[in-house]
Design an enzyme around this catalytic site. Structure first.
Site, PDB file in Angstrom:
ATOM      1  N   ASP A   1     -13.659  -6.209 -16.228  1.00  0.00           N
ATOM      2  CA  ASP A   1     -14.482  -6.185 -15.023  1.00  0.00           C
ATOM      3  C   ASP A   1     -15.051  -4.763 -14.900  1.00  0.00           C
ATOM      4  O   ASP A   1     -14.732  -3.870 -15.687  1.00  0.00           O
ATOM      5  CB  ASP A   1     -13.658  -6.601 -13.790  1.00  0.00           C
TER       6      ASP A   1
ATOM      7  N   GLU B   1     -16.911  -9.232  -2.337  1.00  0.00           N
ATOM      8  CA  GLU B   1     -15.670  -8.609  -2.810  1.00  0.00           C
ATOM      9  C   GLU B   1     -14.851  -8.003  -1.658  1.00  0.00           C
ATOM     10  O   GLU B   1     -14.785  -8.567  -0.565  1.00  0.00           O
ATOM     11  CB  GLU B   1     -15.990  -7.604  -3.912  1.00  0.00           C
TER      12      GLU B   1
HETATM   13  C1  BGC Z   1     -16.972  -8.168  -9.949  1.00  0.00           C
HETATM   14  C2  BGC Z   1     -17.298  -9.185 -11.009  1.00  0.00           C
HETATM   15  C3  BGC Z   1     -18.737  -9.049 -11.427  1.00  0.00           C
HETATM   16  C4  BGC Z   1     -18.981  -7.623 -11.890  1.00  0.00           C
HETATM   17  C5  BGC Z   1     -20.394  -7.375 -12.374  1.00  0.00           C
HETATM   18  C6  BGC Z   1     -17.410  -6.766 -10.331  1.00  0.00           C
HETATM   19  O1  BGC Z   1     -17.290  -5.887  -9.271  1.00  0.00           O
HETATM   20  O2  BGC Z   1     -15.576  -8.179  -9.711  1.00  0.00           O
HETATM   21  O3  BGC Z   1     -17.038 -10.480 -10.533  1.00  0.00           O
HETATM   22  O4  BGC Z   1     -19.036  -9.967 -12.428  1.00  0.00           O
HETATM   23  O5  BGC Z   1     -18.726  -6.742 -10.806  1.00  0.00           O
HETATM   24  O6  BGC Z   1     -21.304  -7.290 -11.348  1.00  0.00           O
END
Ligand code: BGC
Length: 595
Positions: free
Chosen positions: A274, A471
């Site tokens: 991630d 998030e």
């Molecule tokens: C998230 C992921 C995402 C990635 C790319 C991260 O902060 O946890 O789900 O795919 O960012 O944007």
């Protein structure tokens, strides 16, 4: 070609490429930079295997042509042969998690919590197929979707990215989504990514990136279950999760990433980290990168410091801390995915069939699927007295901050990482108000409900809900004040804080049943549309009559009015239990129909 023959051919091609690759070329494949910090020249010089757009990171005017031009430039750089450079096509990744929703004019589908309420795998497959076409129309090949989280605590800010708190339902829907996205690796398919591995939805108190405390048996039963059918459906990539399992971070967890996922489950695609996810394993950057690589991370998603990542990988390989065999394994997997997807056989992005059809982005047929999805995601929770369906001739007062707000309707990961407010930046589609107005000429929009008057209005539709978030920004944290501790008191406090996120218009509140108003005059009472990223409890709502739905209806507000006005019945069922102050208010699977 049979699957076995295909596998043998791909293995031969992978080995042939690997044999010609320098260490620099191999390490470059293992690193993914973010577009804002990475130029085509960087791709050429450092052999980068991939680039991504983080949420809201878009090229130019954010039209398909801008995306195709950008991808073309990166792709050409990756294919340069000057100085004996080995051409390996670049894979570009985006968060098309509810449609290709970073892009202006794209079809925005409901988030996963809404899709979970449809319970309809065939619909999800169609949504994924439409999303793949819109992704391809921008010259992109890879989406970090579907999220297979089995969210257990509605305080988690990513609850809306989860189809359900029931692992079996997540499994059914997630696999359908993978099939739709990858389209048997044909010309209509993109590369899917099952995320986040493992236990993202199980963290204590629903803290984003927190710690999932569970026995191995519990972890596998709840959180691994959706991965089995996704792997069977051939998902090509898996993203490691930010969370920890019993105190150990997944990005550095060799047992999870290698022993379980790759060996026991036979996953032969690649694991992407991630966003800077490896960095958190240790305060010592080199130690962190070594832990992640040796645990089984094959590609490092890096925001700004991708050069540092490559240099560190190099030093660690030179020192023998990361065995060359591990690098070769990672690169084999990355090349294997690129070959199986057919990336080597596709022309430059600008010449690909879907990239020549920019109108595929936001196409009418895709919007029709989104409208259907919205309609099927609505859940009727209470219906007494029976006020539905509404009459199109009724004098409807439409109120609530979210009644005419496409941005709020769409939620996070729409245009911006954290989503947007208002209608302007969500092109096309309809807000709930716009959907009502289109069919009910006597409807009146009064966001704050001022002038709500039972002699002038037959019924009021109140649209409440959350603002968009993504998030950890969406976490509901009980912030214990000194002495407050945790437990019910803290939960009540956080419940109150949440309720203030979806305020009832004051003037409507004054006419609520408790104060008289509509109810005393025996008018059909007002309905409430609840639009949010999670099921949430409140002390008062259970007494109120409402139809309600969890989730973000995307931007097809017309899908809501289809059901309000009886064009279609409610078919949605809660895919999460709805908590009440003292237990469960509505169980998972609950939902009424008009009959
Ligand atoms: C998230 C992921 C995402 C990635 C790319 C991260 O902060 O946890 O789900 O795919 O960012 O944007």
């Amino acid at each position: 070609m049979s699957m076995l023959a295909e596998a043998a051919t791909i293995a031969t091609r992978v080995e042939a490429l690997l044999a010609r690759m320098s260490l620099a070329a191999k390490l470059g494949q293992m690193v993914q930079g973010e577009r804002a910090w990475t130029t085509p020249d960087d791709v050429r010089e450092y052999h980068l295997g991939s680039i991504l757009s983080g949420g809201g990171s878009v090229p130019g005017a954010n039209r398909p042509a801008d995306w195709v031009a950008m991808n073309d430039a990166y792709w050409q750089a990756s294919m340069a042969t000057d100085g004996g450079r080995l051409p390996i096509p670049l894979l570009y990744g985006v968060d098309a998690v509810h449609g290709h929703a970073n892009v202006l004019g794209a079809t925005v589908f409901p988030h996963n919590i809404g899709l979970g309420a449809t319970g309809d795998p065939a619909l999800l497959e169609r949504i994924a197929r439409a999303t793949a076409r819109e992704i391809l129309a921008t010259g992109v090949d890879w989406t970090f979707a579907p999220t297979l989280a089995v969210a257990q605590d509605p305080r988690w800010g990513r609850t809306y990215e989860s189809y359900s708190d029931d692992p079996a339902l997540v499994a059914r829907l997630g696999a359908a989504f993978v099939r739709g996205l990858q389209a048997e690796r044909g010309p209509d398919g993109v590369v899917a990514c099952a995320k986040h591995f493992l236990g993202d939805g199980g963290t204590t108190d629903g803290v984003d990136q927190g710690n999932t405390v569970a026995s191995e048996e519990e972890l596998l039963a709840t959180h691994l279950t959706p991965y089995h059918p996704a792997l069977e459906a051939g998902v090509l990539t898996v993203m490691a999760s930010f969370n920890s399992w019993n105190g150990d971070k997944c990005h550095g967890h060799r047992w999870l990433l290698t022993d379980l996922l790759k060996h026991r489950l036979g996953f032969d695609g690649f694991v992407v980290s991630d966003w800077d996810g490896a960095d958190y394993l240790s305060d010592d950057y080199a130690e962190a990168i070594a832990m992640a690589a040796n645990a089984g991370v094959d590609m490092f998603m890096v925001s700004v410091e991708w050069r540092k990542c490559i240099e560190t990988l190099r030093a660690l390989v030179d020192a023998g801390t990361i065995p060359l065999a591990r690098v070769d394994d990672a690169v084999r997997r990355i090349l294997g995915v690129k070959l199986r997807y057919g990336l080597f056989d596709r022309p430059r992005p600008a010449e690909r069939p879907w990239a020549r059809r920019p109108a595929a982005l936001g196409a009418a047929e895709h919007r029709a699927i989104a409208r259907e999805a919205v309609r099927k995601s609505l859940v009727l929770l209470k219906h007494a007295p029976r006020v539905l369906p509404l009459s199109t001739g009724a004098r409807i007062l439409v109120a609530g901050r979210n009644a005419d707000n496409r941005g709020h309707q769409c939620g996070g990961f729409t245009i911006e990482w954290q989503g947007v407010s208002g209608n302007a930046r969500i092109e096309g589609g309809t807000s709930i108000w716009e959907g009502i107005r289109a069919v009910a000429p006597h409807a009146e929009l009064v966001p704050d409900g001022a002038g709500a008057d039972p002699s002038r209005h037959d019924v009021a539709v109140v649209v409440i809900g959350e603002r968009p978030y993504a998030e950890g920004m969406g976490d509901i944290r009980s912030v214990p004040s000194p002495g407050a501790g945790s437990g019910p008191r803290a939960a009540r406090r956080s419940s109150r804080r949440t309720a203030s996120r979806w305020p009832w218009p004051t003037s409507i509140r004054k006419t609520s049943p408790r104060c008289g108003g509509f109810r005393q005059r025996r008018c059909p009472w007002w309905r409430c549309c609840f639009r949010a990223g999670r099921s949430w409890w409140t002390r008062k709502w259970p007494q109120r009559r409402r139809s309600s739905r969890p989730g973000c209806p995307g931007r097809r507000g017309a899908g809501v009015s289809d059901v309000l006005f009886g064009q279609a019945d409610f078919t949605g069922r809660l895919s999460f239990r709805w908590p009440g102050a003292g237990g469960t208010l509505f169980p998972c699977g609950y939902g009424l129909t008009l009959g």
